[in-house]
Design a protein around this motif. Structure first.
Motif, short mmCIF file in Angstrom:
data_model
loop_
_atom_site.label_atom_id
_atom_site.label_comp_id
_atom_site.label_asym_id
_atom_site.label_seq_id
_atom_site.Cartn_x
_atom_site.Cartn_y
_atom_site.Cartn_z
N TYR A 1 42.81 39.33 40.78
CA TYR A 1 42.75 38.02 40.52
C TYR A 1 41.37 37.45 39.75
O TYR A 1 41.53 36.67 39.36
N LEU A 2 40.88 38.55 40.62
CA LEU A 2 39.63 37.65 40.05
C LEU A 2 39.44 38.14 38.44
O LEU A 2 38.47 37.31 37.79
N VAL A 3 39.57 39.62 38.02
CA VAL A 3 40.25 40.08 36.65
C VAL A 3 40.53 38.80 36.09
O VAL A 3 39.90 38.01 34.97
N TYR A 4 41.97 38.17 36.28
CA TYR A 4 42.48 36.48 36.00
C TYR A 4 41.27 35.50 35.47
O TYR A 4 42.17 35.22 34.68
N LYS A 5 41.20 35.34 37.45
CA LYS A 5 39.91 34.57 36.63
C LYS A 5 38.91 34.14 35.79
O LYS A 5 38.96 33.45 35.32
N LEU A 6 38.45 35.34 35.81
CA LEU A 6 37.38 35.28 34.66
C LEU A 6 37.65 35.04 33.03
O LEU A 6 37.56 34.64 32.45
N PHE A 7 39.04 35.49 32.82
CA PHE A 7 40.04 35.73 31.62
C PHE A 7 40.08 34.22 31.39
O PHE A 7 39.89 33.68 30.22
N TYR A 8 40.45 33.72 32.29
CA TYR A 8 41.31 32.07 32.18
C TYR A 8 40.86 31.48 32.95
O TYR A 8 41.71 30.99 34.28
N TRP A 9 39.46 31.15 33.38
CA TRP A 9 38.70 30.41 34.18
C TRP A 9 38.90 28.88 34.47
O TRP A 9 39.38 28.44 35.34
N ASP A 10 39.86 28.45 33.03
CA ASP A 10 40.16 26.80 33.95
C ASP A 10 41.45 26.40 33.86
O ASP A 10 41.97 25.89 34.03
N THR A 11 41.77 27.40 33.03
CA THR A 11 43.76 27.05 33.32
C THR A 11 44.50 28.30 34.93
O THR A 11 45.95 27.08 35.18
N ALA B 1 44.88 48.07 53.36
CA ALA B 1 43.47 47.10 52.92
C ALA B 1 43.38 47.78 51.48
O ALA B 1 42.54 46.87 51.04
N PHE B 2 43.60 48.71 50.97
CA PHE B 2 43.72 49.11 49.95
C PHE B 2 44.59 48.33 48.60
O PHE B 2 44.21 47.99 47.77
N LEU B 3 45.39 48.10 49.11
CA LEU B 3 46.81 46.85 47.96
C LEU B 3 45.58 45.64 47.91
O LEU B 3 45.86 44.60 46.96
N SER B 4 45.92 45.18 48.98
CA SER B 4 44.49 44.07 49.41
C SER B 4 43.39 43.56 48.15
O SER B 4 43.24 42.87 47.12
N LEU B 5 42.68 44.97 47.87
CA LEU B 5 41.92 45.11 47.01
C LEU B 5 41.89 44.85 46.24
O LEU B 5 41.23 44.68 44.77
N LEU B 6 42.83 45.58 45.81
CA LEU B 6 43.68 45.63 44.51
C LEU B 6 44.10 44.61 43.93
O LEU B 6 43.99 43.32 42.45
N VAL B 7 45.01 43.66 44.17
CA VAL B 7 45.35 41.90 44.10
C VAL B 7 44.49 41.44 44.04
O VAL B 7 44.62 40.24 43.28
N ALA B 8 43.13 41.65 45.05
CA ALA B 8 41.94 40.63 44.47
C ALA B 8 40.98 41.10 43.49
O ALA B 8 40.76 40.08 42.30
N ALA B 9 41.50 42.13 43.11
CA ALA B 9 40.29 42.59 41.69
C ALA B 9 41.42 42.23 40.60
O ALA B 9 40.54 41.10 39.48
#
Length: 312
Positions: free
Chosen positions: A249-259, A239-247
């Motif tokens: 991906y979220l950060v990466y998506k915010l910085f590279y929204w279009d690509t 569960a902890f690792l899943s939260l880290l991966v989700a976080a």
């Protein structure tokens, strides 16, 4: 006064080994004056002529006591049932395949006379398949490491047990016992005698992957809760690792929204991984539930069809 020793063994299709086993046991006692012995053989519905041979041996020598089971109740329950019927000052448990040498009997008796209530014959070396021996040693180490009570390594149950231990054994109402674990759980002073396990002389082993797995899991279920606790720890960790991966991906998506594209591969891999983990731990829980089910049913150890020489 002469002391009586009861030798206990189980058999299933061991017609080629039984006479030699009895002769070697008798030969060992001939070197130790001051002792009498009898031998209980519990037969698990053999089909190779073992039953007929046992009847002939019992008719020829009253020291041979025979329990003929109504069915094959397995190599765990049948010898244990026979051991509970041993009436000697001590009992010696051994297999009927001659891999455990009867010539160890005098050494066991000497240790018993010196004050040991339990004499455990352990096998630091074996002439069996090296791969199987390595797997067994790893299992003994693993069980000893995580058991709630210290376990004996490289110990199969071959040994001598004092009358006080045998009486204590009857206080445990185990429909499917893990005998090796009971030896350490009950206690009493014990010593270890090393021996080299021989190769099977005649016939083929009755063990296969499923019987060995059954015995291994019986040991774990009876003596440790570690697998259940691993399930809890693994759940928190994943569960902890899943939260880290989700976080991440979220950060990466915010910085590279279009690509940034997630893709199906991580989803598929993650789905199969978590499904596998769940199935493993559901299986572990199932083992413990199965052990509870066995205890609740409280079946008899065996159903005996016939007993020979027990009235003498």
């Amino acid at each position: 006064m002469m002391k009586k020793i009861t030798v206990v063994t189980g058999c299933f299709n061991e017609v080629e080994n039984l006479e030699e086993l009895f002769n070697r046991v008798a030969g060992a006692f001939e070197t130790m004056p001051g002792y009498t012995f009898d031998m209980i053989v519990a037969d698990n519905a053999s089909t190779d002529g073992s039953r007929e041979l046992l009847r002939r041996m019992a008719a020829k020598d009253s020291r041979v006591k025979v329990i003929l089971n109504a069915n094959n109740f397995g190599h765990i329950r049948s010898p244990y049932n026979a051991l509970l019927q041993a009436d000697g000052d001590a009992a010696i448990v051994m297999c009927s395949d001659l891999q455990e040498p009867p010539e160890m009997i005098p050494a066991m008796l000497r240790e018993w006379e010196a004050g040991a209530k339990i004499v455990c014959c352990v096998k630091p070396e074996s002439r069996e398949n090296p791969l199987m021996f390595a797997v067994r040693r790893f299992y003994y180490w693993l069980l000893d490491k995580f058991s709630e009570t210290p376990q004996l390594r490289n110990f199969t149950g071959f040994g001598l047990y004092d009358r006080r231990f045998l009486d204590a054994l009857k206080l445990f109402h185990e429909p499917y016992p893990y005998f090796r674990g009971l030896v350490t759980e009950i206690g009493f002073k014990r010593v270890e005698l090393p021996f080299v396990q021989d190769r099977r002389k005649h016939g083929r082993t009755k063990n296969n992957f499923f019987t060995l797995y059954d015995m291994a899991m019986t040991g774990f279920v009876n003596h440790t809760k570690l697998p259940l606790r691993l399930a809890v720890f693994a759940g928190f960790l994943l569960a902890f690792l899943s939260l880290l991966v989700a976080a991440g991906y979220l950060v990466y998506k915010l910085f590279y929204w279009d690509t940034f594209q997630l893709g199906l591969a991580p989803l598929v891999i993650g789905l199969f991984f978590f499904s596998a983990v769940q199935l493993i731990f559901i299986g572990i829980i199932g083992e413990y539930v199965g052990a509870i089910w066995t205890q609740v049913k409280n079946k008899p150890l065996v159903i005996e069809e016939e007993k020979i020489n027990f009235d003498r």
